[in-house]
Motif scaffolding. Structure first.
Motif, mmCIF file in Angstrom:
data_model
loop_
_atom_site.group_PDB
_atom_site.id
_atom_site.type_symbol
_atom_site.label_atom_id
_atom_site.label_comp_id
_atom_site.label_asym_id
_atom_site.label_seq_id
_atom_site.Cartn_x
_atom_site.Cartn_y
_atom_site.Cartn_z
ATOM 1 N N UNK A 11 0.820 -1.226 0.000
ATOM 2 C CA UNK A 11 0.000 0.000 0.000
ATOM 3 C C UNK A 11 0.850 1.271 0.000
ATOM 4 N N UNK A 12 1.883 1.370 0.833
ATOM 5 C CA UNK A 12 2.706 2.590 0.773
ATOM 6 C C UNK A 12 3.351 2.802 -0.602
ATOM 7 N N UNK A 13 3.783 1.705 -1.219
ATOM 8 C CA UNK A 13 4.403 1.842 -2.551
ATOM 9 C C UNK A 13 3.382 2.334 -3.569
ATOM 10 N N UNK A 14 2.189 1.752 -3.534
ATOM 11 C CA UNK A 14 1.165 2.163 -4.492
ATOM 12 C C UNK A 14 0.682 3.592 -4.198
ATOM 13 N N UNK A 15 0.701 3.979 -2.922
ATOM 14 C CA UNK A 15 0.332 5.367 -2.583
ATOM 15 C C UNK A 15 1.373 6.338 -3.142
ATOM 16 N N UNK A 16 2.648 5.988 -2.967
ATOM 17 C CA UNK A 16 3.702 6.841 -3.529
ATOM 18 C C UNK A 16 3.572 6.913 -5.055
ATOM 19 N N UNK A 17 3.219 5.785 -5.630
ATOM 20 C CA UNK A 17 3.050 5.727 -7.081
ATOM 21 C C UNK A 17 1.904 6.648 -7.531
ATOM 22 N N UNK A 18 0.788 6.563 -6.824
ATOM 23 C CA UNK A 18 -0.374 7.390 -7.198
ATOM 24 C C UNK A 18 -0.044 8.868 -7.019
ATOM 25 N N UNK A 19 0.610 9.219 -5.915
ATOM 26 C CA UNK A 19 0.965 10.632 -5.664
ATOM 27 C C UNK A 19 1.940 11.145 -6.725
ATOM 28 N N UNK A 20 2.973 10.335 -6.976
ATOM 29 C CA UNK A 20 4.022 10.783 -7.904
ATOM 30 C C UNK A 20 3.484 10.916 -9.325
ATOM 31 N N UNK A 21 2.623 9.994 -9.721
ATOM 32 C CA UNK A 21 2.104 10.076 -11.096
ATOM 33 C C UNK A 21 1.081 11.204 -11.227
#
Lengths: 414, 467
Positions: free
Chosen positions: A65-75
């Motif tokens: 979840x933290x990785x996918x959250x970072x992914x969503x924020x960064x994209x």
């Protein structure tokens, strides 16, 4: 039935079998009392399943979840930056906003690279992974890339059509296409001379200004799609898939046992072996057969942004989190290392942790861009460490945790 | 030959020729056929044909059987369908002889296509179907009899039943011998590793997760294999022994991904029953009237003697089956490590291996190696199976070498980096990395190029704590 009546009298041999199976399958209270008392109510499968469930909780909450959250924020940030670049009117503004878009790309690409080892459930392919929807290939399709296709779409401007993503192959969009669009420093194209783009003069007809304009507009469409897909991925995990992984072996509809979930995470880790070690490093280094020269910088992953080394670092950090079940300094996290310790395989756990740490340090010792440092001994050393890790993954780790390699389910065993 | 020997031989000849009810073997035929229909249909229904035959780029061959090649997916479906139809025909006893010959040849051919598909229980199916070719198992309860295609037959010489019993007994006995080694008996490995991952199994999962379970079950499995066939032979102990067979195989079926193995063993173990048991069961339930002619008497005092040539062939077969699994004893080294004598020896589920392998190729006289991952040629399933098997490592290495000789137009040298973890041990080199294997022949002498087995103990699991 004389036969059965005769045989129904117990004999010493019959009693032997009764005793044998009572012994084997009931196992006696002497070896079970302590463990039973330590099991919390409602957990089946003993301490081993409990350890695996703790592992899965930690992976979902501290890694996926933290990785996918970072992914969503960064994209999302990437989308904003690229749209700003596309809408910049003057050339001065465009230069500044292109730099901003490139910076946002570098940040987002690192987040995407961290997610590369987590191709599980919706992010994974639908052949290997339960619940796979191939979202990963829509966000980033490497090593399946086609820059000529991107150049062709730049000219055709099909990206402005509403059904562009429905009608296009994954090579026409995603991070790989965006890298071409944002980082191409010249006005040439990558298609062969006989391609209609060149043979019919379509590329030249667009002109430099047209190329810049179309690339920027195309990039904005692609960045928006990456952000949308990343948001979808995060929502899928938050809304349900994360819970499926957390509850594997209990109430999950996807994973009937926690071991099944463990196998799937292990399968996603094989990115390390195939993509990270072999394709990202082995081939450019000229170690594998695909490179016929001494080194093959053309085989590096990031051809335009020159981020190959940084992306390897991002992959390794993600791998390290999988091993630890979170950040390496998080003492509450439960990862593969803790499962190994639970199995009394402490030396293997220590070796894996040390090698991974060494690999991350080794990437720091190599200078970027990687294309200019392929022949340095530090790069070769990095490859050797990755190989040692890969060997441990495929040998002792898989054997100790009884992990099934991908595809092992086809056919029987005995 | 002394008169005593002559007398003994004569008695044995009479004993082996004595007519036995065919009913038990007819039931075996029916169950065997039905079971194999199900087994073959599974491969087609689960998409395994594509995964096993369409995806691999390379198939491992048995020595002398390189001609057995995989056809297109359509051809493989046709082959599987033909063999499945033959199984169905065996089950109902229709055109039995032709069906069982087609089945045996077809099933053996399927097994020959890729060594990584070798399974002990499919080898057993090949052997049992091979024996069935020579037995008139369509003499009873068959479509052939119902349609008048052959005369009914109620009895057959005893050697058939004894041979099948011997065959199944050999499986159990040698499975026990394979377990007679320190990893299994003293460390509970590899059961310890496997059971640790199976603690959520329905009903028995919590039990197998107990710390003492691996060792207890290792010993129980050893004693079970060592003795169950003896207790199946003894009439008084047979019912409980068969219950043990069912319990054992159902448990292993629940715990491990072993497909048809439990069903096959539960079915073929019925050969230990009294030859007339089906009629007795049916007459007990008044399904058919009790017939003294076929129901209560297995033997008669005067009967035709089986010709000596037939018994000689049967004896030769039995001796072969008894001796083939023993070959590992005469080969130096640990069979679990070098795998020499592993196949066709009933060493069922006695080792867990994880392997990694790279081939290093260089032009002769050159100093630069290129590295070829075995995964470039194999699927993951093949890869995980071949990594611990030296003959397969050699076979793929020579194939890669030949391919590069052809590509480069000059001789190449092939070396191997092969690492194997046996029963949770730290990975150790399996192959001497300095040895050029390109021109090695698979003569059976592996000591020249294999590294010795690690002498460290396997993984000793279970520390006394909870997470």
């Amino acid at each position: 039935m004389v036969y059965l009546t005769k045989c129904s009298n117990p004999t010493r041999s019959s009693l032997f079998y009764t005793a044998l199976f009572a012994w084997a399958f009931s196992l006696g209270s002497s070896c079970s009392d302590t463990q039973k008392e330590e099991e919390p109510p409602g957990v089946d499968g003993g301490v081993q399943a409990l350890a695996r469930q703790a592992f899965l909780l930690s992976q979902v909450d501290n890694v996926f979840l933290p990785t996918y959250e970072r992914l969503a924020d960064a994209t999302k940030s990437l989308q904003i930056a690229v749209e700003a670049y596309a809408s910049a009117s003057s050339s001065d503004n465009q230069t500044t906003s292109q730099k901003d878009a490139q910076d946002a790309f570098i940040t987002a690409s690192a987040a995407i690279q961290e997610a590369e080892l987590l191709q599980l459930g919706p992010y994974g392919d639908n052949v290997t992974f339960f619940g796979g929807t191939d979202l990963r290939n829509r966000i980033y399709s490497w090593p399946v890339v086609n820059t000529c296709k991107v150049d062709e779409e730049t000219v055709d401007a099909a990206y402005s059509e509403t059904d562009f993503f429905t009608n296009s192959l994954v090579t026409a969009y995603g991070l790989d296409a965006l890298e071409r669009l944002l980082f191409s420093s010249d006005f040439s194209n990558t298609c062969p001379n006989q391609h209609s783009l060149n043979s019919q003069g379509r590329w030249d007809a667009l002109g430099e200004a047209g190329i810049i304009k179309n690339r920027a507009e195309y990039a904005a469409v692609v960045a928006a799609k990456i952000a949308e897909d990343s948001e979808t991925l995060l929502n899928e995990w938050k809304m349900g898939f994360g819970e499926q992984l957390r509850t594997a072996g209990t109430s999950s509809d996807v994973y009937s046992t926690s071991q099944d979930a463990l196998d799937q995470i292990f399968a996603s880790m094989f990115y390390f072996e195939i993509s990270l070690k072999d394709s990202k490093l082995g081939e450019p280094l000229g170690i594998t057969a695909l490179c016929s020269q001494k080194v093959c910088p053309d085989a590096l992953e990031s051809q335009f942004a020159q981020q190959s080394l940084e992306w390897i670092q991002a992959n390794l950090k993600s791998f390290e989190r999988l091993l630890h079940g979170g950040e390496p300094d998080d003492e509450q996290a439960v990862g593969f290392l803790e499962l190994l310790e639970e199995m009394n395989a402490n030396e293997l756990a220590e070796e894996l942790a040390q090698l991974t740490s060494n690999a991350i340090q080794a990437t720091a010792a190599v200078s970027s861009p990687l294309a200019e440092n392929l022949e340095r001994p530090e790069t070769e050393e990095l490859y050797q460490i990755l190989r040692d890790i890969g060997t441990l993954l495929k040998t002792q780790l898989s054997s100790t945790l009884a992990l099934d390699v991908p595809e092992a389910a086809a056919g029987d065993n005995d | 030959m002394s008169s005593q020997t002559t007398q003994l031989t004569s008695r044995l000849h009479h004993k082996l020729s004595a007519p036995k009810c065919l009913a038990a073997l007819a039931v075996l035929r029916t169950l065997f056929g039905a079971m194999m229909v199900f087994s073959l249909c599974r491969f087609m229904a689960n998409g395994w044909i594509e995964r096993l035959y369409a995806e691999p780029r390379f198939f491992f061959k048995y020595p002398g059987f390189s001609w057995a090649s995989v056809g297109s997916t359509e051809v493989m479906y046709i082959l599987y369908s033909i063999v499945a139809l033959a199984s169905a025909a065996i089950s109902i006893g229709l055109f039995y002889r032709v069906a069982v010959i087609i089945f045996c040849l077809g099933f053996c051919y399927i097994q020959l296509l890729d060594v990584t598909l070798y399974l002990n229980h499919y080898y057993l199916v090949c052997l049992i179907s091979g024996i069935m070719i020579f037995l008139p198992l369509n003499g009873m309860w068959s479509a052939d009899v119902a349609l008048g295609l052959r005369k009914p037959r109620t009895h057959f010489p005893a050697w058939a039943t004894y041979l099948l019993r011997l065959q199944v007994g050999i499986v159990y006995f040698y499975a026990a011998i394979a377990k007679f080694q320190p990893d299994w008996l003293f460390y509970g490995q590899p059961l310890s590793i496997w059971l640790h991952a199976r603690t959520e199994t329905w009903l028995i999962g919590p039990l197998v997760g107990l710390p003492c379970a691996p060792l207890v079950m290792s010993w129980a499995g050893f004693f079970y294999d060592l003795t169950v066939w003896i207790f199946l032979l003894i009439r008084q102990t047979r019912p409980l022994a068969y219950m043990a067979v069912i319990l054992f195989h159902l448990s292993t079926g629940l715990l491990f991904n072993i497909g048809m193995f439990p069903v096959i063993m539960i079915v073929v173990t019925t050969v230990f029953f009294e030859p007339c048991w089906p009629q007795r069961w049916l007459s007990r339930g008044s399904f058919i009237p009790h017939s003294p002619a076929i129901g209560s008497s297995d033997t008669s005092t005067s009967h035709p003697l089986t010709p000596w040539p037939v018994l000689s062939v049967v004896t030769l077969y039995a001796l072969l089956q008894l001796s083939i699994p023993l070959r590992a004893i005469f080969i130096p080294g640990d069979v679990l490590w070098n795998e020499q004598g592993m196949r066709f020896a009933w060493k069922v589920m006695v080792r867990s291996k994880g392997g990694d392998i790279y081939y290093r190729i260089r032009k002769s006289g050159d100093t630069r190696d290129i590295e070829i991952s075995a995964l470039k040629y194999l699927t993951w399933r093949q890869f995980s199976d071949m990594c611990g098997q030296p003959d397969l490592i050699l076979q793929l290495g020579k194939h890669i070498g030949s391919e590069y000789e052809h590509r480069w137009g000059q001789p190449v040298e092939v070396r191997v980096d092969a690492w194997v973890s046996l029963n949770g041990r730290p990975p150790a080199r399996l192959v001497d990395p300095t040895m050029n294997i390109q021109h090695l022949t698979d003569s059976g002498n592996y000591s020249r190029w294999l590294m010795p087995a690690p002498n460290t103990p396997p993984l000793i699991m279970y520390k006394a704590s909870t997470p």
